[in-house]
Design a protein around this motif. Structure first.
Motif, PDB file in Angstrom:
ATOM      1  N   TYR A  85       0.820  -1.249   0.056  1.00 36.96           N
ATOM      2  CA  TYR A  85       0.102   0.157  -0.031  1.00 36.96           C
ATOM      3  C   TYR A  85       0.882   1.160   0.109  1.00 36.96           C
ATOM      4  N   CYS A  86       1.996   1.337  -0.934  1.00 37.08           N
ATOM      5  CA  CYS A  86       2.705   2.664  -0.835  1.00 37.08           C
ATOM      6  C   CYS A  86       1.966   3.432  -1.834  1.00 37.08           C
ATOM      7  N   GLY A  87       1.286   2.937  -2.758  1.00 35.52           N
ATOM      8  CA  GLY A  87       0.285   3.860  -3.679  1.00 35.52           C
ATOM      9  C   GLY A  87       0.752   4.409  -4.726  1.00 35.52           C
ATOM     10  N   GLY A 135       6.188   2.041 -10.937  1.00 33.90           N
ATOM     11  CA  GLY A 135       6.924   0.932 -10.787  1.00 33.90           C
ATOM     12  C   GLY A 135       6.605   0.313  -9.645  1.00 33.90           C
ATOM     13  N   CYS A 136       6.950  -1.057  -9.312  1.00 35.99           N
ATOM     14  CA  CYS A 136       6.580  -1.772  -8.307  1.00 35.99           C
ATOM     15  C   CYS A 136       7.907  -2.852  -7.852  1.00 35.99           C
ATOM     16  N   CYS A 182       1.720   3.151  -8.128  1.00 35.56           N
ATOM     17  CA  CYS A 182       1.911   2.181  -8.956  1.00 35.56           C
ATOM     18  C   CYS A 182       2.582   2.281 -10.183  1.00 35.56           C
ATOM     19  N   PRO A 208      -4.033   1.202  -3.527  1.00 32.87           N
ATOM     20  CA  PRO A 208      -4.073   1.498  -4.806  1.00 32.87           C
ATOM     21  C   PRO A 208      -5.380   1.032  -5.482  1.00 32.87           C
ATOM     22  N   SER A 244       4.217  -6.513  -6.975  1.00 33.10           N
ATOM     23  CA  SER A 244       2.864  -6.829  -6.540  1.00 33.10           C
ATOM     24  C   SER A 244       1.560  -6.764  -7.711  1.00 33.10           C
ATOM     25  N   TYR A 245       1.865  -6.007  -8.488  1.00 31.28           N
ATOM     26  CA  TYR A 245       0.906  -5.763  -9.394  1.00 31.28           C
ATOM     27  C   TYR A 245       1.199  -6.428 -10.539  1.00 31.28           C
TER      28      TYR A 245
HETATM   29  S1  SF4 Z   1       1.385  -2.407  -6.190  1.00 34.32           S
HETATM   30 FE1  SF4 Z   1       3.387  -2.039  -5.764  1.00 34.32          FE
HETATM   31  S2  SF4 Z   1       3.593   0.002  -6.206  1.00 34.32           S
HETATM   32 FE2  SF4 Z   1       1.561  -0.146  -6.024  1.00 34.32          FE
HETATM   33  S3  SF4 Z   1       0.800   0.057  -3.889  1.00 34.32           S
HETATM   34 FE3  SF4 Z   1       1.307  -1.986  -3.941  1.00 34.32          FE
HETATM   35  S4  SF4 Z   1       3.371  -2.373  -3.523  1.00 34.32           S
HETATM   36 FE4  SF4 Z   1       3.154   0.122  -3.940  1.00 34.32          FE
END
Ligand code: SF4
Ligand code: FAD
Length: 563
Positions: A226-228, A233-234, A230, A359, A238-239
């Motif tokens: 949940y850093c936001g 990049g990630c 996206c 996100p 996770s996506y």
């Molecule tokens: S999918 Fe990845 S970039 Fe997006 S909120 Fe989650 S950890 Fe962060």
């Protein structure tokens, strides 16, 4: 990754483009045993070097305000969506120009690099239903889809199982449930709105967005933290993107050769065998011209670029573009009309706070023309959006100054809820693209002239979506309701599709029900070009499922000696 091509430049399969659909074609074809060359126009993306989602604002040169001089010159179109962090993931408009009629602005937003737009996409992933597949035949727009939900259902299962889609099962016929990972949680404003909608609008359902983001570890990738941001990049993968999922799977087979900086200029067609015999490439760095060969070609360069490659491959027989005996290549371009909707303040809940930067938002599936018939338009729209507490940015709209004002802005503001509508676009032959030989790109290839405008049905959908959004906010007691009144430009929702539609009749469509060109057996097109109608759901999950299905078919045909 293996980036060296073989001596004869000959493979079992060639995939053009490494984005959402090209990544899937590469995975499926290599896993089924085909030596596959992936030609990607842009550069490699290395997550450890190129991803910037954790770089704070104070560490970027213009503190998040962007290099406006650069963008004005190099990204006048892409700046609609690119920010200071991820502008490198969007094309240089000077190198990749296109034109439109003066009264029909069009936003062609894209990247040219490994993974294509799977690096920046919004990850919203929804299935289509027979309401969508039967729409054309029922109301007479466009041509009939040559498939129905039962044909694609197992492939939706297959794709979701691999990429990981989190969501809530709702049992709605117009939005079939998928194979979901646990859903993300709604916040208190969203729960309040969901309950009001359930009570006062029985034809509507508010659910959490279905998104290709992991809520639990899945197939070696980590759950989202949940850093936001996206779209930058990630690093934890996770996506879903081609870079995180499909291309590594293809690489693991040892059968993929990936060639970056390979701008496909055209396809070579042999009149006698009626096959594609070569893929002509311009090396983006050296400008050298090369030709590659294979038994089967998967064109996955994205809706507009794939049609451009075919138009640029015209022969005396196919004078308006390869595989275009129907005359439909480049026509029936669609995109979702959006920017409709409304937002308002949801008073109360001041003791509640958001945790993390989820996100994802809410989704409200289509409810118009599902059971009843709307007097003003056919088809419908879905809502995305959500609730959240306003932050310090609200200060730009408030009067005040000094220490007290600053302290006030440090406190979270009121809860706000927004609905944003995505409306269906009907296929229309005059929404189209043509080759513009007078304007060339940086590699000397003719560019596109794109003509696309909203017509009566889309504008009626837009109007209704704003009205129903306001009606739900009012019913929930929201204050200061603001209506959205200006439609998006065509192209702006970045769901362009339809330029080489499939169909039952070769006289009115480019592709058959297996994404195979009616005119040329060993040519498959599986990006958004094949779409026959646009529905109102985000389309990429359907591109992935259809790519996996077409790859399976192509390999079976090859093995039977039918290709
Ligand atoms: S999918 Fe990845 S970039 Fe997006 S909120 Fe989650 S950890 Fe962060
Ligand atoms: C900000 C943003 C948000 C989005 N949100 C969503 C969403 O939430 N849900 C959803 O379903 N969709 C979303 N989309 C749309 C989604 O990204 C596209 O539908 C999808 O990426 C299309 O897949 P594709 O394989 O056709 O094209 P792309 O992913 O664009 O890949 C095409 C590839 O082909 C390459 N290529 C192009 N021309 C050539 C050539 N001549 N030679 C060789 N290679 C070439 C490109 O470099 C690129 O790598 C979003 C897009 C953006 C930009």
């Amino acid at each position: 990754m293996n980036v060296l091509t073989n001596k004869t430049n000959t493979y079992d399969a060639i995939v053009i483009g490494s984005g959402i659909s090209g990544g899937w074609a590469a995975k499926e074809l290599t896993e089924k045993g085909l030596q596959t060359l992936v030609l990607e126009a842009g550069e490699l993306i290395v997550p450890e070097r190129d991803y910037v989602e954790h770089v704070p604002t104070w560490d970027v040169k213009f503190r998040g305000m962007r290099d406006r001089q650069y963008m004005k010159v190099h990204q006048p179109m892409q700046q609609h969506i690119a920010d200071e962090w991820n502008s490198k993931f969007f094309v240089d408009d000077l190198e990749n120009p296109y034109t439109t009629p003066p009264d029909q602005p069009y936003l062609f937003l894209r990247g040219r690099h490994l993974g294509g737009r799977s690096v920046m996409w919004g990850r919203q992933s929804y299935r289509w239903s027979d309401l969508d597949f039967e729409a054309n035949i029922k109301d007479g727009h466009g041509v009939d889809w040559p498939i129905r939900y039962k044909d694609i259902e197992p492939w939706y299962d297959y794709v979701e199982d691999f990429i990981g889609v989190s969501g809530q099962a709702e049992g709605l016929p117009q939005l079939p449930d998928g194979k979901f990972l646990p859903p993300m949680e709604m916040n208190c404003a969203e729960i309040a709105m969901r309950d009001v909608v359930a009570q006062k609008f029985p034809d509507r359902r508010l659910t959490i967005g279905r998104t290709a983001i992991l809520t639990v570890p899945h197939r070696g990738r980590a759950a989202c933290h949940y850093c936001g941001p996206c779209a930058r990049g990630c690093i934890t993968r996770s996506y879903f993107s081609s870079i995180h999922s499909t291309l590594p799977a293809a690489e693991a087979t040892g059968k993929m050769t990936l060639r970056p900086y390979s701008v496909v200029q055209s396809l070579a067609f042999d009149r006698k065998t009626r096959r594609i015999t070569g893929v002509r490439v311009i090396d983006a760095k050296t400008k050298e011209t090369l030709e590659f060969h294979s038994k089967v070609v998967f064109l996955c360069a994205s809706t507009l670029e794939s049609a451009r490659i075919l138009m640029n491959s015209a022969t005396p027989e196919f004078s308006t573009g390869l595989a275009n005996s129907s005359g439909q290549l480049g026509r029936n371009l669609m995109d979702h009309i959006f920017h409709s909707g409304a937002s308002g303040l949801m008073l109360g809940h001041e003791d509640r706070q958001q945790i993390g930067n989820r996100p994802n938002g809410i989704y409200m599936p289509r409810f118009r023309n599902v059971k009843d018939k709307h007097p003003d338009f056919v088809r419908g729209y879905g809502f995305q959006g959500g609730g959240g507490r306003e932050d310090w940015g609200r200060g730009s709209e408030m009067s005040g100054f000094g220490v007290d004002f600053k302290h006030k802005l440090r406190e979270p503001g009121p809860w706000r809820f927004s609905f944003g509508g995505f409306g269906e676009c009907l296929p229309h032959p005059d929404n189209r693209m043509e080759l513009n030989k007078d304007k060339l790109d940086a590699w000397g290839i003719p560019t596109l002239r794109i003509s696309h405008k909203w017509r009566e049905n889309e504008l009626a959908i837009f109007k209704d979506a704003t009205a129903t959004a306001a009606e739900m906010l009012e019913a929930a007691g929201a204050k200061d309701i603001t209506l959205s009144t200006t439609p998006s430009q065509p192209g702006e929702s970045i769901h362009e599709m339809g330029s080489a539609r499939m169909g039952r009749d070769p006289k009115t469509s480019v592709l058959n029900s297996w994404n195979q060109a009616h005119d040329i057996k060993n040519l498959f097109i599986t990006d958004g070009s094949f779409m026959v109608s646009s529905a109102c759901q985000n389309p990429s999950l359907t591109y992935m499922a259809m790519t996996a299905r077409a790859s399976d078919y192509a390999v079976r045909q090859l093995k039977q000696g039918d290709l």
